[in-house]
Design an enzyme around this catalytic site. Structure first.
Site, PDB file in Angstrom:
ATOM      1  N   CYS A 266       0.814  -1.217   0.000  1.00 29.00           N
ATOM      2  CA  CYS A 266       0.000   0.000   0.000  1.00 29.00           C
ATOM      3  C   CYS A 266       0.850   1.270   0.000  1.00 29.00           C
ATOM      4  O   CYS A 266       0.619   2.194  -0.796  1.00 29.00           O
ATOM      5  CB  CYS A 266      -0.970  -0.002   1.177  1.00 29.00           C
ATOM      6  SG  CYS A 266      -0.211   0.100   2.814  1.00 29.00           S
ATOM      7  N   HIS A 314      -2.450   1.333   7.011  1.00 26.95           N
ATOM      8  CA  HIS A 314      -2.839   1.245   5.604  1.00 26.95           C
ATOM      9  C   HIS A 314      -2.995   2.653   5.040  1.00 26.95           C
ATOM     10  O   HIS A 314      -3.302   3.598   5.762  1.00 26.95           O
ATOM     11  CB  HIS A 314      -4.144   0.463   5.450  1.00 26.95           C
ATOM     12  CG  HIS A 314      -4.471   0.115   4.027  1.00 26.95           C
ATOM     13  ND1 HIS A 314      -3.773  -0.847   3.324  1.00 26.95           N
ATOM     14  CD2 HIS A 314      -5.396   0.618   3.163  1.00 26.95           C
ATOM     15  CE1 HIS A 314      -4.261  -0.935   2.092  1.00 26.95           C
ATOM     16  NE2 HIS A 314      -5.246  -0.056   1.973  1.00 26.95           N
ATOM     17  N   HIS A 326      -5.844   1.942  -4.136  1.00 21.18           N
ATOM     18  CA  HIS A 326      -4.955   1.383  -3.108  1.00 21.18           C
ATOM     19  C   HIS A 326      -4.585  -0.052  -3.450  1.00 21.18           C
ATOM     20  O   HIS A 326      -5.220  -0.698  -4.289  1.00 21.18           O
ATOM     21  CB  HIS A 326      -5.607   1.466  -1.717  1.00 21.18           C
ATOM     22  CG  HIS A 326      -6.722   0.480  -1.499  1.00 21.18           C
ATOM     23  ND1 HIS A 326      -6.921  -0.161  -0.293  1.00 21.18           N
ATOM     24  CD2 HIS A 326      -7.708   0.033  -2.316  1.00 21.18           C
ATOM     25  CE1 HIS A 326      -7.972  -0.949  -0.377  1.00 21.18           C
ATOM     26  NE2 HIS A 326      -8.481  -0.857  -1.580  1.00 21.18           N
TER      27      HIS A 326
END
Length: 354
Positions: A266, A314, A326
């Site tokens: 990510c 994240h 993402h």
């Protein structure tokens, strides 16, 4: 580069996995058959989903730790190399000083001998003797200067040697931290994959539906709260470049610790997107949250980074229209998702002016 689990790692993972359920039945309330059910083990598809979420979340946290350790190790390794060069140069300088001091000492010895008054009596030209005395005094000053320089270089060498030793210890610590994080990642991902593999095809489909339903419910809650209402900021020039880069990566697989070009995790995706926009940012989502300027959700514009989960584990890139790009987790590809599909910790802007 694909991560490979060693034989010992597979054995440990298998032992853990054998304690998990063997399979699940369709529906959130359907029991999962298990040879020896026990407390703490997932017994419904909903519990399997929660267990997978936990495993992949833990793997993502460990991935951030791994990336941070690798980044530190890279900087520390460069520092150790630079200090080693400085130490080597200092030793060469000391050897040269020792050689010059030896030459000066030999010259003084050769010019020693008789006392000055005797030399004046015996010399045919006393002025030559006086000139020699002047040169001897200059030589002595030169020797004194060499001694001072030697002392300075020795002190500097000791300081740099100590710094190199300390930096090497830090490097070793970073490498150990990275290795420990790697083990945690591989163990959790392997456990999750085996748990998923034991599901039947219809159960996997239902699990995906449940995960989407949970994400939709979270996003709907954000919409009801008004947090994402009227977010219409326009991208900066650099932000548009970062968004374009992220869009070009759609469909590529998630891979932990990867920074492209074939796969990303990510924060590898977001950091490389902003690198393409000529704006270097920290490598990990936690450092992106810690170091980059924070802005309000309602002031978001495309290119901003949304940091997710309370531990900032994240990150996704806001692309406008209530959506992000993402890299979700292992086994998934880079995709577009609702901005509110996960708990939003906050938003940072890489190109925010100071």
């Amino acid at each position: 580069m694909r991560k490979v689990i060693g034989k010992g790692g597979r054995t440990a993972v298998t032992a853990v996995v054998l304690c998990l359920v063997a399979a699940t039945a369709q529906g959130s309330a359907t029991a999962v058959p298990s040879p020896a059910p026990g407390p703490g083990r997932p017994t419904t598809l909903a519990e399997v989903r929660d267990e997978l979420d936990r495993l992949y979340h833990d793997a993502e946290v460990a991935t951030d730790s791994y990336n941070a350790a690798e980044e530190r190790a890279g900087k520390q390794s460069a520092r150790v190399a630079a200090l080693a060069e400085d130490v080597a140069a200092g030793r060469i300088a000391l050897e040269r000083l020792a050689s010059r001091m030896g030459a000066a000492a030999r010259a003084q010895y050769r010019s020693g001998g008789l006392p000055l008054d005797v030399q004046l009596l015996l010399s045919a030209d006393p002025d030559d003797i006086l000139d020699e005395v002047g040169r001897a005094r200059q030589a002595q000053h030169g020797v004194d200067g060499l001694l001072r320089e030697q002392t300075r270089v020795q002190k500097e060498l000791r300081v740099k040697s100590a710094a190199a030793s300390a930096q090497l210890k830090k490097l070793q610590g970073s490498r150990k931290a990275g290795a420990d994080a790697r083990k945690r990642i591989e163990k959790r991902i392997a456990t999750a994959k085996v748990l998923e593999a034991r599901l039947e095809e219809k159960e996997r489909r239902r699990l995906l539906e449940m995960q989407k339903e949970a994400a939709d419910e979270t996003h709907a809650a954000y919409l009801r709260s008004g947090s994402l209402k009227d977010v219409r900021g326009k991208a900066s020039e650099q932000g548009a470049t970062a968004v374009a880069f992220a869009g070009e990566q759609l469909g590529k697989p998630y891979e932990w610790a990867a920074e492209g070009p074939d796969s990303y995790d990510c924060s590898g995706l977001t950091s490389q997107a902003w690198a393409a926009a000529k704006r270097p940012i920290p490598r990990t989502s936690q450092e992106q949250w810690r170091q980059l300027p924070r802005i309000g959700v309602k002031t978001m514009r495309p290119g901003d980074l949304i940091i997710y989960h309370r531990d900032a584990s994240h990150v996704g890139m806001y692309i406008g229209g209530g959506s992000i790009i993402h890299a979700p987790r292992p086994g998934r590809n880079i995709t577009v998702a609702d901005a509110g599909s996960m708990y939003i910790l906050g938003v940072v802007r890489p190109d925010q002016l100071p």
